[in-house]
Write a protein that holds these residues in place. Structure first.
Motif, PDB file in Angstrom:
ATOM      1  N   THR A  87       0.840  -1.200   0.000  1.00  0.00           N
ATOM      2  CA  THR A  87       0.000   0.000   0.000  1.00  0.00           C
ATOM      3  C   THR A  87       0.878   1.254   0.000  1.00  0.00           C
ATOM      4  N   LYS A  88       0.241   2.377  -0.307  1.00  0.00           N
ATOM      5  CA  LYS A  88       0.970   3.646  -0.281  1.00  0.00           C
ATOM      6  C   LYS A  88       1.528   3.909   1.121  1.00  0.00           C
ATOM      7  N   GLU A  89       0.719   3.642   2.134  1.00  0.00           N
ATOM      8  CA  GLU A  89       1.170   3.864   3.504  1.00  0.00           C
ATOM      9  C   GLU A  89       2.395   3.005   3.829  1.00  0.00           C
ATOM     10  N   GLU A  90       2.390   1.737   3.419  1.00  0.00           N
ATOM     11  CA  GLU A  90       3.552   0.875   3.638  1.00  0.00           C
ATOM     12  C   GLU A  90       4.751   1.370   2.830  1.00  0.00           C
ATOM     13  N   LEU A  91       4.519   1.836   1.609  1.00  0.00           N
ATOM     14  CA  LEU A  91       5.609   2.362   0.792  1.00  0.00           C
ATOM     15  C   LEU A  91       6.275   3.544   1.498  1.00  0.00           C
ATOM     16  N   GLU A  92       5.463   4.391   2.091  1.00  0.00           N
ATOM     17  CA  GLU A  92       5.991   5.571   2.781  1.00  0.00           C
ATOM     18  C   GLU A  92       6.743   5.207   4.066  1.00  0.00           C
ATOM     19  N   ASN A  93       6.284   4.178   4.767  1.00  0.00           N
ATOM     20  CA  ASN A  93       6.800   3.903   6.107  1.00  0.00           C
ATOM     21  C   ASN A  93       7.583   2.603   6.270  1.00  0.00           C
ATOM     22  N   LYS A  94       7.432   1.660   5.341  1.00  0.00           N
ATOM     23  CA  LYS A  94       8.041   0.350   5.540  1.00  0.00           C
ATOM     24  C   LYS A  94       8.808  -0.159   4.327  1.00  0.00           C
ATOM     25  N   TRP A  95       9.069   0.719   3.368  1.00  0.00           N
ATOM     26  CA  TRP A  95       9.829   0.282   2.193  1.00  0.00           C
ATOM     27  C   TRP A  95      11.323   0.269   2.511  1.00  0.00           C
ATOM     28  N   LEU A  96      11.851   1.373   3.004  1.00  0.00           N
ATOM     29  CA  LEU A  96      13.258   1.458   3.394  1.00  0.00           C
ATOM     30  C   LEU A  96      13.326   1.306   4.903  1.00  0.00           C
ATOM     31  N   ILE A  97      13.746   0.118   5.332  1.00  0.00           N
ATOM     32  CA  ILE A  97      13.760  -0.184   6.761  1.00  0.00           C
ATOM     33  C   ILE A  97      15.066  -0.891   7.129  1.00  0.00           C
ATOM     34  N   PRO A  98      15.461  -0.816   8.385  1.00  0.00           N
ATOM     35  CA  PRO A  98      16.644  -1.563   8.810  1.00  0.00           C
ATOM     36  C   PRO A  98      16.402  -3.070   8.684  1.00  0.00           C
ATOM     37  N   VAL A  99      17.438  -3.805   8.377  1.00  0.00           N
ATOM     38  CA  VAL A  99      17.340  -5.262   8.255  1.00  0.00           C
ATOM     39  C   VAL A  99      16.648  -5.853   9.481  1.00  0.00           C
ATOM     40  N   LYS A 100      16.988  -5.343  10.674  1.00  0.00           N
ATOM     41  CA  LYS A 100      16.451  -5.895  11.919  1.00  0.00           C
ATOM     42  C   LYS A 100      14.933  -5.729  12.045  1.00  0.00           C
ATOM     43  N   GLU A 101      14.325  -4.850  11.226  1.00  0.00           N
ATOM     44  CA  GLU A 101      12.867  -4.655  11.252  1.00  0.00           C
ATOM     45  C   GLU A 101      12.177  -5.339  10.080  1.00  0.00           C
ATOM     46  N   SER A 102      12.940  -6.062   9.266  1.00  0.00           N
ATOM     47  CA  SER A 102      12.379  -6.686   8.062  1.00  0.00           C
ATOM     48  C   SER A 102      12.164  -8.187   8.258  1.00  0.00           C
ATOM     49  N   TRP A 103      11.542  -8.797   7.306  1.00  0.00           N
ATOM     50  CA  TRP A 103      11.328 -10.249   7.308  1.00  0.00           C
ATOM     51  C   TRP A 103      12.658 -11.004   7.215  1.00  0.00           C
ATOM     52  N   LEU A 104      13.713 -10.322   6.775  1.00  0.00           N
ATOM     53  CA  LEU A 104      15.030 -10.967   6.639  1.00  0.00           C
ATOM     54  C   LEU A 104      15.583 -11.437   7.979  1.00  0.00           C
ATOM     55  N   VAL A 105      15.171 -10.797   9.060  1.00  0.00           N
ATOM     56  CA  VAL A 105      15.710 -11.128  10.378  1.00  0.00           C
ATOM     57  C   VAL A 105      15.435 -12.594  10.733  1.00  0.00           C
ATOM     58  N   LYS A 106      14.401 -13.174  10.155  1.00  0.00           N
ATOM     59  CA  LYS A 106      14.075 -14.586  10.416  1.00  0.00           C
ATOM     60  C   LYS A 106      14.994 -15.527   9.636  1.00  0.00           C
ATOM     61  N   ARG A 107      15.739 -14.996   8.658  1.00  0.00           N
ATOM     62  CA  ARG A 107      16.593 -15.822   7.811  1.00  0.00           C
ATOM     63  C   ARG A 107      18.073 -15.735   8.166  1.00  0.00           C
ATOM     64  N   ILE A 108      18.402 -14.910   9.132  1.00  0.00           N
ATOM     65  CA  ILE A 108      19.809 -14.707   9.466  1.00  0.00           C
ATOM     66  C   ILE A 108      20.080 -14.972  10.948  1.00  0.00           C
ATOM     67  N   LYS A 109      21.338 -15.222  11.239  1.00  0.00           N
ATOM     68  CA  LYS A 109      21.799 -15.319  12.615  1.00  0.00           C
ATOM     69  C   LYS A 109      22.723 -14.133  12.834  1.00  0.00           C
ATOM     70  N   ILE A 110      22.436 -13.382  13.878  1.00  0.00           N
ATOM     71  CA  ILE A 110      23.247 -12.205  14.189  1.00  0.00           C
ATOM     72  C   ILE A 110      24.092 -12.530  15.410  1.00  0.00           C
ATOM     73  N   ALA A 111      25.402 -12.403  15.292  1.00  0.00           N
ATOM     74  CA  ALA A 111      26.317 -12.672  16.415  1.00  0.00           C
ATOM     75  C   ALA A 111      26.105 -11.629  17.496  1.00  0.00           C
ATOM     76  N   SER A 112      26.100 -12.094  18.739  1.00  0.00           N
ATOM     77  CA  SER A 112      25.886 -11.135  19.842  1.00  0.00           C
ATOM     78  C   SER A 112      27.164 -10.560  20.348  1.00  0.00           C
TER      79      SER A 112
END
Length: 169
Positions: free
Chosen positions: A144-169
């Motif tokens: 949606t336009k609202e998602e395009l404005e607010n959720k298109w450019l987001i940090p990796v940690k806020e995206s669906w990608l976070v479920k596919r990666i392991k982040i070292a602590s």
């Protein structure tokens, strides 16, 4: 790189306007971008759904992403009108020898440029700090336009990608 891309979006479109984002396999040259702009303007000027004009918008953003938008509060978008937009994108693929439908290549904003990365190399990029949880990701799944404005450019940690990666602590 223009960070305030949302200022280019039409203010008179409803927040729930449907959005499609197509990512090119490469940055378009200026001459190509101008040609694409003409194709997009012509398409939206003539976009129809069952004979009724679609309130549409199209733009090439960051020289690499074609964004189509339809305000369905004005006219609903039918399967045929969606098919016509896909034909336009396929035409652009052929004209400029690019891939616009590859969902396995991810786009990130690195050093003020769009950088492409095959999904298969994502963990390697994280492990070697080429990409961090704070790296900006182009989330082309926005609808949606609202998602395009607010959720298109987001940090990796806020995206669906976070479920596919392991982040070292």
């Amino acid at each position: 790189m223009i960070d305030n891309y949302w200022e280019l979006l039409p203010a008179d479109f409803a927040p729930d306007s449907r959005v499609w984002v197509y990512q090119s396999s490469r940055l378009f040259m200026m001459s190509e971008a101008l040609h694409i702009e003409d194709l997009l303007n012509n398409f939206t000027a003539n976009w129809q759904s069952h004979g009724a004009p679609v309130k549409g918008y199209a733009n090439l953003l960051f020289g690499q992403f074609i964004v189509l938008m339809a305000d369905e509060r004005a006219t609903g978008v039918s399967g045929c009108s969606t098919d016509s937009s896909v034909r336009l994108i396929k035409q652009i693929e052929q004209l400029f020898n690019v891939n616009m439908f590859d969902r396995t290549t991810l786009a990130f904003k690195l050093k003020d440029k769009v950088q492409m990365l095959p999904m298969a190399q994502l963990q390697y990029a994280i492990d070697n700090n080429f990409i961090t949880p704070d790296t900006i990701y182009f989330n082309n799944l926005v609808q949606t336009k609202e998602e395009l404005e607010n959720k298109w450019l987001i940090p990796v940690k806020e995206s669906w990608l976070v479920k596919r990666i392991k982040i070292a602590s």
